[in-house]
Design a protein around this motif. Structure first.
Motif, PDB file in Angstrom:
ATOM      1  N   GLU A 258       0.827  -1.201   0.000  1.00  0.00           N
ATOM      2  CA  GLU A 258       0.000   0.000   0.000  1.00  0.00           C
ATOM      3  C   GLU A 258       0.866   1.257   0.000  1.00  0.00           C
ATOM      4  OE1 GLU A 258      -3.669   0.395  -0.046  1.00  0.00           O
ATOM      5  OE2 GLU A 258      -3.002  -1.436  -1.048  1.00  0.00           O
ATOM      6  N   THR A 259       2.026   1.174   0.646  1.00  0.00           N
ATOM      7  CA  THR A 259       2.969   2.289   0.602  1.00  0.00           C
ATOM      8  C   THR A 259       3.441   2.532  -0.819  1.00  0.00           C
ATOM      9  OG1 THR A 259       3.744   1.926   2.872  1.00  0.00           O
ATOM     10  CG2 THR A 259       5.241   3.076   1.379  1.00  0.00           C
ATOM     11  N   ALA A 260       3.788   1.466  -1.508  1.00  0.00           N
ATOM     12  CA  ALA A 260       4.255   1.595  -2.893  1.00  0.00           C
ATOM     13  C   ALA A 260       3.159   2.192  -3.777  1.00  0.00           C
ATOM     14  CB  ALA A 260       4.689   0.231  -3.422  1.00  0.00           C
ATOM     15  N   ALA A 261       1.923   1.759  -3.564  1.00  0.00           N
ATOM     16  CA  ALA A 261       0.816   2.294  -4.359  1.00  0.00           C
ATOM     17  C   ALA A 261       0.611   3.777  -4.076  1.00  0.00           C
ATOM     18  CB  ALA A 261      -0.459   1.511  -4.064  1.00  0.00           C
ATOM     19  N   PHE A 262       0.716   4.163  -2.810  1.00  0.00           N
ATOM     20  CA  PHE A 262       0.569   5.574  -2.451  1.00  0.00           C
ATOM     21  C   PHE A 262       1.696   6.390  -3.061  1.00  0.00           C
ATOM     22  CE2 PHE A 262       1.648   9.110   0.427  1.00  0.00           C
ATOM     23  CZ  PHE A 262       0.457   9.828   0.368  1.00  0.00           C
ATOM     24  N   GLN A 263       2.915   5.896  -2.984  1.00  0.00           N
ATOM     25  CA  GLN A 263       4.052   6.615  -3.551  1.00  0.00           C
ATOM     26  C   GLN A 263       3.873   6.816  -5.056  1.00  0.00           C
ATOM     27  OE1 GLN A 263       6.991   3.832  -2.131  1.00  0.00           O
ATOM     28  NE2 GLN A 263       7.632   5.175  -0.431  1.00  0.00           N
ATOM     29  N   ALA A 264       3.392   5.796  -5.742  1.00  0.00           N
ATOM     30  CA  ALA A 264       3.154   5.930  -7.178  1.00  0.00           C
ATOM     31  C   ALA A 264       2.081   6.982  -7.454  1.00  0.00           C
ATOM     32  CB  ALA A 264       2.750   4.582  -7.771  1.00  0.00           C
ATOM     33  N   PHE A 265       1.034   6.991  -6.629  1.00  0.00           N
ATOM     34  CA  PHE A 265      -0.067   7.921  -6.833  1.00  0.00           C
ATOM     35  C   PHE A 265       0.373   9.368  -6.657  1.00  0.00           C
ATOM     36  CE2 PHE A 265      -3.562  10.306  -4.655  1.00  0.00           C
ATOM     37  CZ  PHE A 265      -4.326  10.534  -5.789  1.00  0.00           C
ATOM     38  N   VAL A 266       1.197   9.653  -5.640  1.00  0.00           N
ATOM     39  CA  VAL A 266       1.601  11.044  -5.386  1.00  0.00           C
ATOM     40  C   VAL A 266       2.908  11.404  -6.086  1.00  0.00           C
ATOM     41  CG1 VAL A 266       0.378  11.101  -3.188  1.00  0.00           C
ATOM     42  CG2 VAL A 266       2.806  10.489  -3.220  1.00  0.00           C
ATOM     43  N   ALA A 267       3.407  10.509  -6.932  1.00  0.00           N
ATOM     44  CA  ALA A 267       4.615  10.749  -7.729  1.00  0.00           C
ATOM     45  C   ALA A 267       5.875  10.865  -6.883  1.00  0.00           C
ATOM     46  CB  ALA A 267       4.447  11.978  -8.615  1.00  0.00           C
ATOM     47  N   LEU A 268       6.008   9.955  -5.894  1.00  0.00           N
ATOM     48  CA  LEU A 268       7.250   9.808  -5.139  1.00  0.00           C
ATOM     49  C   LEU A 268       8.002   8.588  -5.671  1.00  0.00           C
ATOM     50  CD1 LEU A 268       5.993  10.340  -1.471  1.00  0.00           C
ATOM     51  CD2 LEU A 268       7.527  11.854  -2.740  1.00  0.00           C
ATOM     52  N   PRO A 269       9.308   8.505  -5.426  1.00  0.00           N
ATOM     53  CA  PRO A 269      10.023   7.281  -5.779  1.00  0.00           C
ATOM     54  C   PRO A 269       9.362   6.071  -5.102  1.00  0.00           C
ATOM     55  CG  PRO A 269      11.569   9.019  -5.213  1.00  0.00           C
ATOM     56  CD  PRO A 269      10.206   9.536  -4.866  1.00  0.00           C
ATOM     57  N   VAL A 270       9.108   5.041  -5.845  1.00  0.00           N
ATOM     58  CA  VAL A 270       8.391   3.872  -5.314  1.00  0.00           C
ATOM     59  C   VAL A 270       9.397   2.928  -4.667  1.00  0.00           C
ATOM     60  CG1 VAL A 270       6.882   1.935  -5.867  1.00  0.00           C
ATOM     61  CG2 VAL A 270       6.591   4.122  -7.050  1.00  0.00           C
ATOM     62  N   THR A 271       9.413   2.962  -3.316  1.00  0.00           N
ATOM     63  CA  THR A 271      10.353   2.132  -2.562  1.00  0.00           C
ATOM     64  C   THR A 271       9.634   1.142  -1.652  1.00  0.00           C
ATOM     65  OG1 THR A 271      10.442   3.689  -0.712  1.00  0.00           O
ATOM     66  CG2 THR A 271      11.993   4.051  -2.526  1.00  0.00           C
ATOM     67  N   GLY A 272       8.374   1.399  -1.353  1.00  0.00           N
ATOM     68  CA  GLY A 272       7.649   0.558  -0.400  1.00  0.00           C
ATOM     69  C   GLY A 272       8.054   0.822   1.041  1.00  0.00           C
ATOM     70  N   LYS A 273       8.875   1.845   1.272  1.00  0.00           N
ATOM     71  CA  LYS A 273       9.338   2.175   2.616  1.00  0.00           C
ATOM     72  C   LYS A 273       8.687   3.470   3.109  1.00  0.00           C
ATOM     73  CE  LYS A 273      13.904   0.035   2.095  1.00  0.00           C
ATOM     74  NZ  LYS A 273      15.380   0.268   2.185  1.00  0.00           N
ATOM     75  N   GLY A 274       8.517   3.554   4.414  1.00  0.00           N
ATOM     76  CA  GLY A 274       7.970   4.765   5.016  1.00  0.00           C
ATOM     77  C   GLY A 274       9.061   5.756   5.293  1.00  0.00           C
ATOM     78  N   ASP A 275       9.607   6.375   4.239  1.00  0.00           N
ATOM     79  CA  ASP A 275      10.688   7.341   4.406  1.00  0.00           C
ATOM     80  C   ASP A 275      10.116   8.734   4.666  1.00  0.00           C
ATOM     81  OD1 ASP A 275       9.714   8.095   1.932  1.00  0.00           O
ATOM     82  OD2 ASP A 275      11.358   7.181   0.813  1.00  0.00           O
TER      83      ASP A 275
END
Length: 748
Positions: A258-275
């Motif tokens: 879900e983190t990776a999906a959120f990162q993709a949606f808001v145009a952040l690097p997709v890492t799957g990590k809570g950075d």
């Protein structure tokens, strides 16, 4: 629907505290509301001995309650009325309050226990049936503690968890447990983050400041992380509509995906990590402001040097404004001559923005949307935007949700209808806070959103997710480049949903004088367009209420086209100003006007009947001009050398009759007088009825009047006040329609 016990609560307030609370008597309707809660809060303050009563249950009330009655129950409640306040509030919150008889009995205690459980704070207080100051504060508001309106069970679980974990902290207060994300919940999340970072009471403030940013940067989470930080993180994901996320203290594979999906949606690097960047996007609207996006917008001309700067910054898409509505600073807000070609020559793209001067809800309604839609089409075509471009219409203020319903949505329906009336040459986008963008898009009035996320404190941003339709996300203002290439921009993240325009038609800076109207080419289309618009604001082509039909009014105006063209060229005045005022006033002519006309004639000539009450002056003729206004406008223009004629005295009945009779009987004279009234209006209407503050002097009449100046001239024709403002807003769209076809005649 009326509730008998709420009705009894209202009667208790009215009968026990008559003229004592500093507010009007409550309406006894059996319906709970903020008004009732405010009254109960004031009654509590009175019982606590607070002399300055307020709707707000603030620090004074909380401290007084904590000092005098830190625990309230059947043994400690100080008076029967004190107990009745509690009982009444319980009923207003949907709980059993007993008989509102002044007894803190077992029924009241059971309801208090149930409410604390619903709040999630049952374990935080030792006596389940007792009330504590922060719980009383939560009792005396309209926050629900059960899911309402389709609220999410997961979000309610987060809300209860926050309440239970942090209610003991000084500045943390019980949040609603209704299953909906909100400004209050978003703030509580920031407090929770700060508490977990070890910030002391009084230091933690709910702001996303340097200390919070620094702390989050050292709390990156990844699969396998666990504990309170993981719990907060999963909650933040859920609040940002990642519904598949479990509310858990373990950063498991589902949280990672879900983190990776959120990162993709808001145009952040997709890492799957809570950075840090992900934390920031979850907690505040602007996210990590150190990000570099591919888009920007600004009010400064793009020169070759500035284009090179932006290109070096990685910018691809530039937002620029179609007009500068006031004509003042910043002087380069509107796209400048040759600018779009510079953008294209440097491999960049431009997305157009439409913004007038509406900075509050009053500037937004259906007629204003019609006017702006038509004007935006004209401006986009003038600058050279090709068919299919998307124009982002700005809502540049913090619109509350009810204002979105009442004002913003009708405005965008007006824009949408205006675009359809123009043949849909452009797509419609919305530029504004998150809630505005979400609701306008969901209503089907816009196809993409430009989100003003820099304004993180806006009620329409705080607690709302990034819209699904987002194209540009405005996050920070910065100056980039140096020397000739330096430029101040709002930096935006781009989703790719809109990519602006990379090629343009030749621009035409349309300051050309008006020419004779091409009746054979444009009259039928103009007749249809004006008819369509007038119907949309309640004017059918013909009806029993009005003397003249749409066709009769338009034909009368166009029959004087040669005169109107001559007046336009003589006075450097757009024909549309004269056409709009004449058509609008003639369309409003009704039976009452005929009756008043007869009364004026009777006053000055004695011709009439005994049943007529004489009237000295009134608005009359096709342009609804009074003798007084006509005299003052002609006198002003004669004095300025704009017109020649005899100066009349509005104090003399004979002169009033001379002017009134002319504008009543001679349509050509009325049309000429319209142009003189507009000149008088622009000059500040000296000697006229100018309202309490008087009228300012506008720039001398010219062909490049701004939207604001056009509005002012149209408004002043009618006068001042709310009605004149409302009518001028409606006439702006009519102006744009006349100007559309005058412009086509000028071109060809």
């Amino acid at each position: 629907m009326a509730d008998e016990m709420v009705l009894r609560a209202q009667r208790f307030i009215n009968t026990t505290y008559p003229n004592m609370l500093g507010i009007p008597k409550l309406e006894e309707n059996g319906q709970t509301s903020w008004t009732v809660m405010y009254a109960l809060t004031r009654a509590l303050q009175l019982e606590l001995g607070i002399s300055s009563l307020s709707n707000n249950f603030g620090p004074t009330t909380l401290n007084a309650l904590q000092s005098k009655y830190p625990v309230l129950n059947g043994s400690t409640v100080p008076s029967a009325n004190f107990a009745r306040i509690i009982q009444s509030a319980l009923y207003c919150k949907g709980y059993d309050g007993g008989e509102i008889d002044g007894k803190y009995n077992d029924r009241v205690a059971a309801s208090v226990s149930k409410m604390k459980s619903d709040m999630g704070v049952a374990a935080s207080f030792p006596d389940s049936g007792s009330l504590y100051p922060k719980v009383v504060k939560g009792l005396l508001n309209m926050d629900p503690y059960v899911t309402v309106n389709g609220g999410s069970a997961k979000i309610r679980e987060i809300q209860q968890w926050l309440n239970g974990r942090y209610i003991g902290r000084q500045d943390f207060f019980i949040v609603p447990c209704d299953g909906h994300h909100s400004r209050t919940v978003a703030s509580s999340m920031l407090y929770a983050i700060q508490y977990e970072l070890g910030m002391a009471d009084g230091v933690a403030n709910g702001n996303f400041g340097p200390g919070t940013k620094s702390g989050l940067a050292s709390h990156t989470l990844s699969e396998g992380s666990s504990g309170t930080w993981a719990q907060l993180y999963s909650g933040a994901l859920i609040l940002n509509q990642r519904a598949a996320t479990p509310f858990t203290s373990v950063f498991n594979s589902t949280v990672a995906s879900e983190t990776a999906a959120f990162q993709a949606f808001v145009a952040l690097p997709v890492t799957g990590k809570g950075d840090f960047s992900t934390w920031a996007s979850l907690l505040v609207s602007y996210g990590d402001q150190n990000r570099r996006g591919e888009a920007c917008d600004g009010v400064t001309k793009i020169t070759p040097a500035r284009a090179a700067t932006l290109k070096a910054e990685g910018i691809k898409y530039i937002g620029r404004y179609l007009i500068n509505p006031t004509g003042g600073a910043p002087l380069e807000k509107e796209i400048q001559a040759g600018e779009l070609q510079t953008i294209a020559d440097n491999g960049l793209r431009c997305f157009p923005i439409w913004q007038t001067y509406g900075r509050d809800a009053e500037g937004f309604n259906y007629p204003a949307g019609n006017a702006d839609g038509l004007a935006a089409v004209a401006a986009a075509q003038r600058h050279g935007f090709k068919t299919g471009a998307r124009i982002f219409f700005a809502v540049d203020f913090d619109a509350y949700d009810y204002e979105v319903t009442d004002d913003i949505l009708p405005y965008f329906k007006g824009v949408e209808d205006a675009m359809a009336l123009s043949g849909n040459p452009y797509r419609v986008g919305v530029y504004g806070p998150r809630n505005v963008c979400i609701r306008v898009s969901e209503a089907g009035h816009a196809t993409a959103s430009f989100v003003s996320d820099m304004s993180s404190g806006f009620s329409g941003n705080y607690g709302y997710p990034l819209p699904a339709s987002w194209a540009y996300d405005q996050i920070v203002t910065r100056t980039v480049g140096s020397g000739d290439g330096a430029i101040n921009i709002d930096h935006n993240i781009a989703s790719g949903r809109d990519i602006g325009e990379g090629s343009f038609n030749p621009s035409r800076l349309d300051n050309a004088p008006d020419v004779a109207f091409d009746l054979s080419s444009y009259y039928p289309a103009m007749h249809t367009d004006i008819s369509t618009y007038m119907k949309s604001i309640g004017f059918p082509d013909s009806d029993a209420k009005r003397i003249f039909t749409h066709t009769e009014c338009l034909e009368t105006v166009m029959a004087h086209d040669a005169l109107i063209t001559s007046l336009s060229n003589t006075y450097n005045m757009r024909k549309a100003l004269i056409q709009t005022s004449a058509y609008w006033e003639m369309r409003h002519y009704d039976a009452i006007d005929l009756t008043v006309d007869a009364a004026v004639t009777y006053y000055h000539t004695g011709v009439g009947g005994d049943d007529i009450s004489p009237v000295r002056d009134s608005s009359t003729g096709i342009a609804q001009i009074s003798g007084d206004v006509g005299i003052r406008a002609w006198n002003y223009c004669i004095g300025k050398g704009y017109a020649s004629g005899t100066v009349l005295d509005p104090a003399k009945d004979a002169d009033i009759w001379t002017m009134w009779h002319k504008v009543n009987q001679d349509n050509a004279y009325s049309v000429r007088t319209v142009s003189l009234i507009h000149l008088w209006d622009a000059g500040g209407k000296p000697g006229g009825n100018n309202g309490p503050d008087g009228e300012t002097v506008l720039r001398t009449m010219r062909l490049d009047y701004t939207q604001k100046e056009i509005f002012e001239v149209l408004r002043r024709y009618q006068g001042w006040g709310d009605e004149a403002e409302a009518h001028a807003t409606k006439r702006m769209a009519l102006y744009q329609l006349f100007e559309k076809y005058n412009g086509l005649s000028r071109m060809y």
